[in-house]
Design an enzyme around this catalytic site. Structure first.
Site, mmCIF file in Angstrom:
data_model
loop_
_atom_site.group_PDB
_atom_site.id
_atom_site.type_symbol
_atom_site.label_atom_id
_atom_site.label_comp_id
_atom_site.label_asym_id
_atom_site.label_seq_id
_atom_site.Cartn_x
_atom_site.Cartn_y
_atom_site.Cartn_z
ATOM 1 N N ASP A 1 -3.217 5.970 -4.103
ATOM 2 C CA ASP A 1 -1.965 5.807 -3.786
ATOM 3 C C ASP A 1 -0.943 4.621 -4.494
ATOM 4 O O ASP A 1 -1.735 4.389 -5.343
ATOM 5 C CB ASP A 1 -2.469 4.576 -1.967
ATOM 6 C CG ASP A 1 -3.570 3.379 -2.372
ATOM 7 O OD1 ASP A 1 -3.760 3.325 -3.406
ATOM 8 O OD2 ASP A 1 -3.368 3.088 -1.026
ATOM 9 N N SER B 1 0.722 -1.236 -0.189
ATOM 10 C CA SER B 1 0.053 0.187 -0.049
ATOM 11 C C SER B 1 1.124 0.909 -0.268
ATOM 12 O O SER B 1 1.723 1.495 -0.900
ATOM 13 C CB SER B 1 -0.956 -0.052 1.414
ATOM 14 O OG SER B 1 -1.668 0.878 0.966
#
Length: 575
Positions: free
Chosen positions: A301, A149
Site C-alpha cells: 500500500d 495509508s
C-alpha cells in the site's frame, strides 16, 4: 441552508487573524457557494482512530491542514516536555507520497523545533515501518508519520509513535488528546528553530534494510532464492524506496517491478484504490505475472506497511490470498523455523486481533506457543510486546493485510513481511511444493478456516448516524439464531461484557473498550461488527470452519463454507 450556531462559532474563530488570509478566503467562498461543505468541514474535530488521525485535506476543524496538525503537534510537544523534563527531547518524522505530505511534515517539524525539541526529518518519502525502526535506532522520545495509508487521494493523516516504537495506546493517547483539546490555535508555535531540524536518509535506510534481512531470512539456499520469480508493485507508494534494495541484498535476483506503478504519485493514477485488499489494485501485477510465468505477486500500500499477495493455485492460475491466509502462512513458517532451531521454550507468543482468523490460536497451540489476541490495530500487538517483556514475540498479524516479524519494528511492516513470504515461497518451490499447497497443508493440519469481509461505506454526518444506529440495533436486539445455528454468546467490547445466551450469564471482558460486537454460533462460526476507526465505514467480519481430511477434498469443503457465508450474509440482509 441554515448553518447551526455551534458551527458558525467555529467558522468565526477561523476568520480571526490567528489564521492566514488564504484560509479566510477559502472559508468565505464556502459560506456563499458551498454551505454543506462548510458544515462537513467544521461540524466536529478530527479524532484519533485505530491508525491515528485521518481525514480529507482542506480548511476546518474536521479536515487535515496546518492548523489541525499544528495543534496536535503543539499538544504533543507539551506532553513530551512534561514527560521528560530534564532531557534533550528528540522526535523523528517520516511522510508518504500523498499530496502535501512533505509540506505538512515540515510544518510538524517546525512546531516541534519551535518548542525546543530536536527533530530528525527524513529528507524524502519513506515507508511507515522505517519510522518505527528509526525511533528506536535514534533513541527518540516520539515519532510522527504523515500518511493516510490506502485512503483516496484527497486524504492525509497523522500517526503518533512513542518511545518503544509502537503507536500511542491508552492512557497516553487520552492524556495527549485532552492537552490538544484544551489548546487554543493561537498557542501553536509555528516559528521553526532550523538549528534543531536534522535531515536523515542513507544511514537509517541501511540499518533498517539490514535489520529486515536479519529478522526475515531463514537459511534459504542461494539457488532457491534466485529460482523464485517475483512480481512486485508499490502501487505508486513509498515501498519502492526500500523493497527492491532489500530484495537485492537478501539475494533475490528475479524481481520484476510493475513499471507503470513504480513512480510515487499521490493521485494513484493506475488504480481506483491503492489498497492491496482490493483485487483490482493488483491487476497489473497479476497480468505481468501471467505474462512472465512468475511464482508470486506482492503489492504494497502507499505507506508500505501492508501487503497483498497472489500465488498460483492448484490449477496453476494466479489467485489472490486474503490477509488471514497470508498471516497463517507466515506465522506457521516462523513457528516451524523457531522449532527447528530449538528456540521454542514455552515462553514465546504470537499476536493477533479479535477480528482476525481463529486459526491463529489453533496454530499457536499446535506449536506450544501462546496466541495473545487484542483489539484491531498493530498498536495493540506492539503493546503486548511492551507489557510482557519476559516473553519473546515471534510474529503477528491482522486480517487487513498487515504483518510484523519480530520486534525491531513495532508496527505492521510490509518490507520484512515481503521478504518473509518470499522465503516461504522459495523454500516451498525448492521442495517441489508451492505457497498455495503449503496453505492447504495447514488447513489439513489445523482445520479449514474461511473468512469473508463486508465493508459498507457511509459518508458524512448522515452516514456516521446510520453506522451508530446499526450498532445500537445489534446491541439492543441481539440475533438469537443465524443460518439455523443458535448464537452461543455475544461479546460487547464497548460494554466489556460477554453474554451467554444459553444461561443469560454475563461475564466481564478484560480488554480495553472498543465499539465492537462479536457473535459466536454453536458450529464455531464467528461474526463481528465494527465501525472503522479511520474511514467512514462499518465492517462485518465472518469466519466459518470445517475439518479438512485431505487436499483432494479442498474444493468440496470450500464450496460448503462459501455457501454457509452466503446464507449468513443473506439472513443478516447485508448483500
Amino acid at each position: 441552508m441554515n448553518i447551526p450556531q455551534n458551527i458558525l462559532d467555529k467558522v468565526n474563530e477561523w476568520l480571526t487573524p490567528v489564521f492566514d488570509n488564504e484560509t479566510h478566503k477559502i472559508i468565505e467562498e464556502m459560506m456563499t457557494s458551498s454551505p454543506k461543505e462548510l458544515e462537513e468541514s467544521f461540524y466536529k474535530n478530527l479524532e484519533f482512530g485505530t491508525g491515528g488521525m485521518r481525514g480529507i485535506m482542506g480548511v476546518g476543524t474536521n479536515r487535515i491542514n496546518k492548523y489541525t496538525l499544528g495543534k496536535n503537534t503543539q499538544g504533543l510537544s507539551d506532553y513530551i516536555l512534561k514527560s521528560f523534563p530534564n532531557e534533550q527531547t528528540k522526535v523523528v518524522i517520516a511522510y508518504d507520497c500523498r499530496h502535501n505530505s512533505d509540506t505538512l511534515a515540515k510544518v510538524v517539524a517546525d512546531v516541534f523545533s519551535a518548542n525546543g525539541i530536536k527533530v530528525y526529518l527524513f529528507s524524502a518519502l519513506r515507508p511507515t515501518p522505517i519510522l518505527s525502526f528509526a525511533l528506536k535506532y535514534l533513541n527518540c522520545h516520539a515519532g510522527i508519520v504523515l500518511t493516510a495509508s490506502h485512503n483516496p487521494p484527497e486524504y492525509n493523516g497523522y500517526k503518533v509513535y512513542w518511545q518503544d516504537g509502537g503507536q500511542l495506546v491508552p492512557p497516553q493517547d487520552e492524556e495527549i488528546i485532552k492537552l490538544i483539546e484544551e489548546l487554543k490555535y493561537s498557542e501553536i508555535k509555528f516559528s521553526a528553530n532550523e538549528d534543531l531540524i536534522e535531515y536523515i536518509d542513507t544511514e537509517v535506510d541501511q540499518a533498517f534494510i539490514q535489520s529486515s534481512i536479519e529478522n526475515a531470512s531463514f537459511n534459504t539456499p542461494k539457488e532457491a532464492k534466485e529460482n523464485l520469480k517475483i512480481v512486485f508493485t508499490s502501487l505508486h507508494g513509498t515501498a519502492i524506496t526500500l523493497v527492491p534494495e532489500t530484495f537485492s541484498k537478501a539475494g533475490y535476483t528475479d524481481v520484476n517491478i510493475v513499471k507503470e506503478q513504480e513512480v510515487p504519485d499521490g493521485n494513484f493514477p493506475t488504480v481506483k484504490s491503492p489498497n492491496p485488499e482490493e483485487p483490482e489494485a493488483l491487476l497489473m501485477a497479476t497480468d505481468l505475472a501471467e505474462k512472465i510465468n512468475a511464482d508470486i505477486v506482492i503489492g504494497t500500500d502507499p505507506d508500505g506497511d501492508r501487503l497483498g499477495i497472489a500465488v498460483r493455485n492448484l490449477e496453476g492460475k494466479m489467485t489472490l490470498l486474503n490477509g488471514n491466509q497470508t498471516m497463517v502462512i507466515m506465522t506457521a513458517f516462523l513457528l516451524e523455523q523457531w522449532k527447528r532451531a530449538g528456540k521454542i521454550t514455552g515462553n514465546e507468543f504470537i499476536g493477533s486481533t479479535i477480528v482476525s482468523t481463529p486459526m491463529m490460536t489453533e496454530i499457536a497451540s499446535g506449536y506450544g506457543v501462546e496466541c495473545k489476541v487484542g483489539l484491531t490495530g498493530f498498536k495493540w500487538i506492539a503493546k503486548m510486546i511492551k507489557d510482557f517483556p519476559n516473553q519473546k514475540f515471534i510474529g503477528g498479524g491482522e486480517e487487513s493485510f498487515g504483518y510484523m516479524v519480530g520486534d525491531a519494528v513495532r508496527d505492521k511492516d510490509a518490507v520484512a513481511a515481503t521478504l518473509l513470504v518470499c522465503e516461504v515461497a522459495a523454500q516451498a518451490k525448492a521442495a517441489g511444493s508451492t505457497l498455495y499447497q503449503e496453505l492447504l497443508n495447514l488447513y489439513v493440519d489445523f482445520g479449514f478456516y474461511k473468512e469473508y469481509l463486508i465493508s459498507l461505506t457511509k459518508k458524512g454526518i448522515e452516514g456516521a448516524n446510520e453506522i451508530k444506529q446499526m450498532m445500537i440495533d445489534l446491541r439492543e436486539n441481539p440475533l438469537k439464531e443465524i443460518n439455523n445455528q443458535r448464537v452461543v454468546c455475544v461479546e460487547d467490547y464497548q460494554n466489556s461484557t460477554v453474554l451467554n445466551l444459553f444461561t443469560n450469564k454475563i461475564e466481564t471482558l478484560h480488554i480495553p473498550k472498543s465499539d465492537v460486537l462479536i457473535y459466536y454460533l454453536e458450529d464455531g462460526t464467528k461474526i463481528c461488527a465494527r465501525p472503522s476507526g479511520t474511514e467512514p465505514k462499518i465492517k462485518f467480519y465472518f469466519s466459518v470452519n470445517e475439518p479438512l481430511d485431505s487436499i483432494e477434498n479442498f474444493k468440496k469443503v470450500e464450496a460448503d463454507l462459501d455457501q454457509k457465508i452466503k446464507n449468513i450474509v443473506a439472513e443478516m440482509q447485508l448483500n
